[in-house]
Design a protein around this motif. Structure first.
Motif, PDB file in Angstrom:
ATOM      1  N   LEU B  41       0.851  -1.197   0.000  1.00  0.00           N
ATOM      2  CA  LEU B  41       0.000   0.000   0.000  1.00  0.00           C
ATOM      3  C   LEU B  41       0.887   1.247   0.000  1.00  0.00           C
ATOM      4  O   LEU B  41       0.555   2.260  -0.602  1.00  0.00           O
ATOM      5  N   HIS B  42       2.004   1.154   0.729  1.00  0.00           N
ATOM      6  CA  HIS B  42       2.999   2.225   0.752  1.00  0.00           C
ATOM      7  C   HIS B  42       4.187   1.770  -0.105  1.00  0.00           C
ATOM      8  O   HIS B  42       4.825   0.763   0.197  1.00  0.00           O
ATOM      9  N   GLY B  43       4.462   2.524  -1.153  1.00  0.00           N
ATOM     10  CA  GLY B  43       5.436   2.078  -2.148  1.00  0.00           C
ATOM     11  C   GLY B  43       6.880   2.052  -1.680  1.00  0.00           C
ATOM     12  O   GLY B  43       7.739   1.496  -2.365  1.00  0.00           O
ATOM     13  N   ASP B  44       7.176   2.635  -0.527  1.00  0.00           N
ATOM     14  CA  ASP B  44       8.562   2.603  -0.027  1.00  0.00           C
ATOM     15  C   ASP B  44       8.797   1.438   0.935  1.00  0.00           C
ATOM     16  O   ASP B  44       9.897   1.260   1.427  1.00  0.00           O
ATOM     17  N   GLU B  45       7.748   0.645   1.208  1.00  0.00           N
ATOM     18  CA  GLU B  45       7.885  -0.470   2.146  1.00  0.00           C
ATOM     19  C   GLU B  45       7.971  -1.759   1.345  1.00  0.00           C
ATOM     20  O   GLU B  45       7.014  -2.164   0.704  1.00  0.00           O
ATOM     21  N   VAL B  46       9.137  -2.391   1.399  1.00  0.00           N
ATOM     22  CA  VAL B  46       9.372  -3.507   0.479  1.00  0.00           C
ATOM     23  C   VAL B  46       9.406  -4.877   1.149  1.00  0.00           C
ATOM     24  O   VAL B  46       9.434  -5.893   0.456  1.00  0.00           O
ATOM     25  N   SER B  85       8.166   5.514  -4.088  1.00  0.00           N
ATOM     26  CA  SER B  85       7.332   6.585  -3.554  1.00  0.00           C
ATOM     27  C   SER B  85       6.306   5.989  -2.595  1.00  0.00           C
ATOM     28  O   SER B  85       5.574   5.069  -2.953  1.00  0.00           O
ATOM     29  N   ARG B  86       6.267   6.499  -1.375  1.00  0.00           N
ATOM     30  CA  ARG B  86       5.314   5.998  -0.379  1.00  0.00           C
ATOM     31  C   ARG B  86       3.878   6.201  -0.856  1.00  0.00           C
ATOM     32  O   ARG B  86       3.016   5.353  -0.704  1.00  0.00           O
ATOM     33  N   VAL B  87       3.648   7.376  -1.438  1.00  0.00           N
ATOM     34  CA  VAL B  87       2.301   7.744  -1.863  1.00  0.00           C
ATOM     35  C   VAL B  87       2.052   7.302  -3.309  1.00  0.00           C
ATOM     36  O   VAL B  87       2.962   6.813  -3.976  1.00  0.00           O
ATOM     37  N   ILE B 128       0.379  -6.082   5.343  1.00  0.00           N
ATOM     38  CA  ILE B 128       1.789  -6.079   5.750  1.00  0.00           C
ATOM     39  C   ILE B 128       2.446  -4.736   5.451  1.00  0.00           C
ATOM     40  O   ILE B 128       2.465  -4.288   4.298  1.00  0.00           O
ATOM     41  N   HIS B 129       2.979  -4.116   6.492  1.00  0.00           N
ATOM     42  CA  HIS B 129       3.717  -2.852   6.352  1.00  0.00           C
ATOM     43  C   HIS B 129       5.129  -3.028   6.878  1.00  0.00           C
ATOM     44  O   HIS B 129       5.418  -3.963   7.614  1.00  0.00           O
ATOM     45  N   SER B 130       6.023  -2.104   6.486  1.00  0.00           N
ATOM     46  CA  SER B 130       7.349  -2.079   7.112  1.00  0.00           C
ATOM     47  C   SER B 130       7.757  -0.647   7.398  1.00  0.00           C
ATOM     48  O   SER B 130       8.674  -0.114   6.790  1.00  0.00           O
ATOM     49  N   SER B 131       7.019  -0.042   8.319  1.00  0.00           N
ATOM     50  CA  SER B 131       7.350   1.255   8.910  1.00  0.00           C
ATOM     51  C   SER B 131       7.494   2.357   7.862  1.00  0.00           C
ATOM     52  O   SER B 131       6.720   2.434   6.906  1.00  0.00           O
ATOM     53  N   SER B 132       8.475   3.220   8.058  1.00  0.00           N
ATOM     54  CA  SER B 132       8.747   4.327   7.143  1.00  0.00           C
ATOM     55  C   SER B 132      10.265   4.413   7.070  1.00  0.00           C
ATOM     56  O   SER B 132      10.955   3.585   7.669  1.00  0.00           O
ATOM     57  N   SER B 169      -2.158   5.259  12.258  1.00  0.00           N
ATOM     58  CA  SER B 169      -2.855   5.659  11.028  1.00  0.00           C
ATOM     59  C   SER B 169      -3.193   4.455  10.153  1.00  0.00           C
ATOM     60  O   SER B 169      -4.173   4.473   9.422  1.00  0.00           O
ATOM     61  N   THR B 170      -2.412   3.372  10.259  1.00  0.00           N
ATOM     62  CA  THR B 170      -2.673   2.190   9.423  1.00  0.00           C
ATOM     63  C   THR B 170      -3.890   1.380   9.865  1.00  0.00           C
ATOM     64  O   THR B 170      -4.297   0.465   9.152  1.00  0.00           O
ATOM     65  N   VAL B 171      -4.447   1.692  11.034  1.00  0.00           N
ATOM     66  CA  VAL B 171      -5.650   0.967  11.475  1.00  0.00           C
ATOM     67  C   VAL B 171      -6.837   1.904  11.724  1.00  0.00           C
ATOM     68  O   VAL B 171      -7.916   1.474  12.117  1.00  0.00           O
TER      69      VAL B 171
END
Ligand SMILES: [Zn+2]
Lengths: 312, 312
Positions: B41-46, B85-87, B128-132, B169-171
């Motif tokens: 969902l966030h393009g900078d989290e791989v 890009s995160r966004v 699944i996210h991996s922070s910022s 913010s993710t929930v």
């Protein structure tokens, strides 16, 4: 005019970053005006610069009603202008999603908390806002349906439209919402453009604010009566999208144009062949309220918002 | 079976496509449980890219054990991943603020609505996210307070160190997980590591956790033991540590290490004068739950979160 510090903070390379406010008149906190919150809101900042000059002149002539105070905060986020970013310089966060804020949180949260603290208590709050999509509008006043909004007051700006909007998930983190919850009558003024200066609509926005302040008994100013606003629910606006194709967006109408059902209002042009990939038709008789202003558009982008013409 | 969930033509020639891999037994009974795994969902989290790969690889290796449906959506913001890009590129919007989206909305909202519609009907969804790029996080499940009682038993099987019940913010409203919970899908966020990197140890633990959950749900026909007992963190269990000066942060502790009350977390130094601007101490004893990764600091920057007892 008195310059005051709204918030000040330390930065790594820019030195002290200070948000300033300018007050006109003395006495009860009557009206507060907040300008650019994002680094691309050139029009919003420009309107504030015009308004600042005008209010200074009026104050000099004794035309701010005695016992009334006006606070103007032109920009919360001028560093983002300076580096060409829309959102906060260091972490890309949006100040207008950080309210009510936390004085012990991160920078945008601290700014939001400090600003809210300074602007609360004013009877009327006016914010020059920009839309989440790039584009041009018919100038209007927008109010969130918090249950505390007053459309009859919004009419006093004399802008062509007053738009009422249902609360969206993110609205609770905006200045406008938190202002209203704390008892200020808060209005968002949309003046037409964002990233470019539209001189005429900037002048109109200044006139609208001066008209409002006059009618609320805060300043004395000779102004035209303005429009008798049409009140519109945001839900009534019809979205027209590039459903079939992407490419160059050749628009054939502008905000305010009256259109007939079936009329072609834009072409989508293939960038390689120059052929028209799709014609965009008006699905109803109406008035163009919003137009996208990007030179090219993705498929499924909102191109227009139309006010349906109501037949009697 | 690979399916395209939603697609749109970009400005010129190329097409953005959100895809999923629908993994199901060859002869389904129609009563299978369904688990959806979402990432990107966030393009900078791989990290989620590897997790999706590894999950699918391990399922395919022992496909006969698959007794339910696993839908894997590795890249919800594919162009963000391509462009680092995160966004959402061009639209400059955080995809995870647009849910539930709208069929009538513009590109991002439209995509959000289609993705949400596709995931609905799942029994459980893991986002699944991996922070910022700013903070490194301990492997954790994040859930919102309002659904904590329902979700904790499932979250506890995810093989993570901590379940943090917190309005991240993710929930929150606007997020995929929030919209899914409202639609009756048990949905939670997994957060670990730092953006732009894959921590393979963390990632493999998350894959193991997904197998635990699949086994519990009857989707994976093999008992799977989780190797770690998750601690539940309520807001009073976590102390936020923010900088009160600016400069460069030099940590004195390791991420996920134990720290005593009053121990030094790190220093903020001035690169021009060679002096220490601030020494940051831990307000409580606990573990370093989050630690600043990006060293440039402004006043207010989040430096660490400490998970442990109370401040006194
Ligand atoms: Zn994320």
């Amino acid at each position: 005019m008195t310059k005051k510090v709204i918030y000040s903070m330390n930065t790594a390379y820019r030195g002290e970053y200070t948000i300033y406010g300018y007050t006109f008149g003395n006495g009860e906190e009557s009206a507060c005006i907040v300008g650019a919150m994002r680094g691309n809101e050139f029009q919003q900042l420009y309107i504030c610069s015009l308004l600042s000059k005008k209010l200074y002149e009026l104050e000099g002539k004794g035309s701010v009603v005695s016992g009334k105070k006006i606070l103007l905060i032109p920009s919360l986020n001028y560093s983002s202008f300076n580096v060409g970013k829309k959102y906060w310089i260091s972490d890309n966060s949006d100040i207008n999603r950080a309210f009510p804020g936390n004085p012990e949180g991160q920078a945008t949260s601290r700014i939001a908390a400090a600003v809210l603290n300074q602007v609360s208590g004013y009877a009327y709050g006016i914010q020059f806002a920009s839309f989440y999509m790039e584009g041009d509008f018919i100038p209007h006043v927008r109010m969130m349906e918090t249950g505390k909004q007053s459309t009859s007051l919004a009419n006093q700006f004399g802008m062509p439209y007053v738009l009422t909007a249902e609360l969206r998930s993110y609205d609770k983190s905006t200045l406008n919402y938190n202002w209203q919850i704390r008892g200020t009558e808060a209005f968002s003024v949309y003046s037409g453009a964002t990233e470019t200066i539209d001189e005429e609509s900037a002048q109109n926005a200044v006139s609208s604010v001066l008209r409002f302040l006059t009618r609320m008994g805060i300043i004395r100013y000779n102004c035209h009566a303005g429009y008798i606003s049409t009140i519109l629910d945001e839900e009534e606006l019809l979205n027209i999208k590039s459903e079939k194709a992407s490419g160059f967006f050749r628009k054939l109408v502008r905000p305010g144009t009256e259109v007939k059902r079936g009329e072609i209002i834009a072409n989508i042009v293939n960038p390689m062949t120059g052929e028209i990939a799709d014609d965009i038709y008006a699905p109803t008789d109406g008035i163009i309220f919003y137009t996208q202003n990007s030179p090219m558009v993705y498929q499924n982008t909102i191109l227009f918002k139309i006010i349906r013409r109501l037949h009697n | 079976m690979i399916e395209t969930v939603v697609s749109a033509d970009m400005l010129i020639e190329e097409v953005v496509k959100v895809k999923k891999n629908h993994l199901a037994p060859d002869f389904p009974s129609g009563k299978e449980k369904r688990l959806s795994i979402v990432s990107g969902l966030h393009g900078d989290e791989v990290a989620g890219q590897y997790i999706c790969y590894e999950l699918i690889r391990r399922i395919k290796m022992q496909f006969e054990k698959l007794k339910g449906i696993v839908d894997v959506y590795p890249f919800i913001n594919p162009m963000g991943l391509e462009a680092q890009s995160r966004v959402i590129p061009v639209f400059d919007t955080d995809m995870n603020t647009l849910f539930p989206g709208s069929e009538e909305g513009t590109f991002g909202e439209y995509t959000a609505a289609r993705v949400l519609q596709d995931i609905k009907g799942s029994d459980i969804c893991i986002d699944i996210h991996s922070s910022s790029v700013y903070l490194k996080e301990i492997p954790q499940v994040r859930i919102n307070e309002d659904v904590a009682d329902i979700l904790i038993p499932y979250a506890a099987r995810m093989n993570m160190d901590v379940i943090w019940v917190h309005p991240s913010s993710t929930v929150m409203a606007g997020s995929l997980v929030h919209s899914l919970n409202e639609a009756g899908v048990k949905a939670m966020v997994v957060e670990s590591g730092v953006a732009l990197k894959i921590d393979y140890e963390y990632a493999n633990r998350i894959v193991d956790g997904i197998f635990c959950l699949m086994s519990d749900m009857g989707i994976w026909d093999e008992p799977v033991e989780d190797s770690c007992i998750s601690k539940i963190a309520r807001d009073s269990d976590v102390a936020f540590v923010n900088a009160e000066s600016s400069g460069i942060f030099i940590p004195a502790v390791s991420h996920s290490a134990r720290i005593g009350k009053g121990d030094v977390i790190g220093q903020i130094v001035n690169v021009l004068t060679g002096s220490v601007e601030e020494t940051i101490y831990s307000p409580r004893a606990g573990i370093v739950f989050s630690l600043r990764e990006y060293p440039v600091i402004e006043e207010g920057s989040l430096v660490a979160r400490i998970f442990g007892g109370t401040d006194d």
